[in-house]
Scaffold this motif. Structure first.
Motif, PDB file in Angstrom:
ATOM      1  N   VAL A   1       0.861  -1.175   0.000  1.00  0.00           N
ATOM      2  CA  VAL A   1       0.000   0.000   0.000  1.00  0.00           C
ATOM      3  C   VAL A   1       0.899   1.227   0.000  1.00  0.00           C
ATOM      4  N   LYS A   2       0.893   1.965  -1.096  1.00  0.00           N
ATOM      5  CA  LYS A   2       1.721   3.160  -1.188  1.00  0.00           C
ATOM      6  C   LYS A   2       1.017   4.350  -0.555  1.00  0.00           C
ATOM      7  N   ALA A   3      -0.266   4.527  -0.877  1.00  0.00           N
ATOM      8  CA  ALA A   3      -1.026   5.650  -0.325  1.00  0.00           C
ATOM      9  C   ALA A   3      -2.484   5.243  -0.200  1.00  0.00           C
ATOM     10  N   ILE A   4      -3.114   5.685   0.868  1.00  0.00           N
ATOM     11  CA  ILE A   4      -4.552   5.506   1.039  1.00  0.00           C
ATOM     12  C   ILE A   4      -5.070   6.727   1.768  1.00  0.00           C
ATOM     13  N   PHE A   5      -6.124   7.321   1.229  1.00  0.00           N
ATOM     14  CA  PHE A   5      -6.687   8.498   1.882  1.00  0.00           C
ATOM     15  C   PHE A   5      -8.178   8.571   1.626  1.00  0.00           C
ATOM     16  N   CYS A   6      -8.832   9.397   2.432  1.00  0.00           N
ATOM     17  CA  CYS A   6     -10.275   9.515   2.415  1.00  0.00           C
ATOM     18  C   CYS A   6     -10.647  10.988   2.269  1.00  0.00           C
ATOM     19  N   ASN A   7     -11.451  11.309   1.267  1.00  0.00           N
ATOM     20  CA  ASN A   7     -11.943  12.664   1.065  1.00  0.00           C
ATOM     21  C   ASN A   7     -13.440  12.709   1.331  1.00  0.00           C
ATOM     22  N   GLU A   8     -13.940  13.914   1.545  1.00  0.00           N
ATOM     23  CA  GLU A   8     -15.378  14.062   1.783  1.00  0.00           C
ATOM     24  C   GLU A   8     -16.137  14.025   0.468  1.00  0.00           C
TER      25      GLU A   8
END
Length: 133
Positions: free
Chosen positions: A75-82
């Motif tokens: 997993v290089k990047a994981i993010f959560c946006n609205e």
């Protein structure tokens, strides 16, 4: 050897972003197999969409390279946006109403495949004819 990155999305998820962000640190910068094992023992309901996203990333990598192994994925990047909020009204006393804003989320996951890749992109140049004397 070159590395391949694959990005997968889970849009319009009906869970608030702050509930999802509480779990994302367990997955970030880990191997996909270890992240799936960690989410399997996590008692929170919000771990299920993240698990589905990890499984989707494995499938996306296999679509691009058939001999890819899940053990090679990180997993290089994981993010959560609205996402867009859904407005509801709740009836109150004396004929009034109040607004309820239900939050949604967009999840984005980038996976790095560190396994060996085929050399179809970097082909050798065609041999040239030598002049005869």
């Amino acid at each position: 050897m070159s590395h391949m990155e694959v990005t997968v999305h889970y849009n319009k998820l009906a869970i608030a972003p702050r509930k999802i962000r509480a779990i994302l640190h367990r997955v970030r910068d880990r191997r996909v197999v270890d992240a799936l094992a960690e989410l399997a023992v996590t008692p929170r309901t919000t771990s299920e969409p993240i698990r589905k996203l990890l499984l989707s990333s494995i499938s996306a990598v296999r679509d691009r390279r058939a001999d890819a192994r899940p053990e090679d994925l990180t997993v290089k990047a994981i993010f959560c946006n609205e996402a867009a909020r859904i407005s509801r009204t709740r009836l109150r006393g004396r004929g009034r109403s109040s607004r309820i804003a239900k939050s949604g989320s967009h999840l984005t996951l980038t996976v790095l495949d560190a396994g060996k890749t085929t050399r179809s992109a970097a082909k050798k140049p065609a041999p040239t004819k030598q002049k005869e004397a």
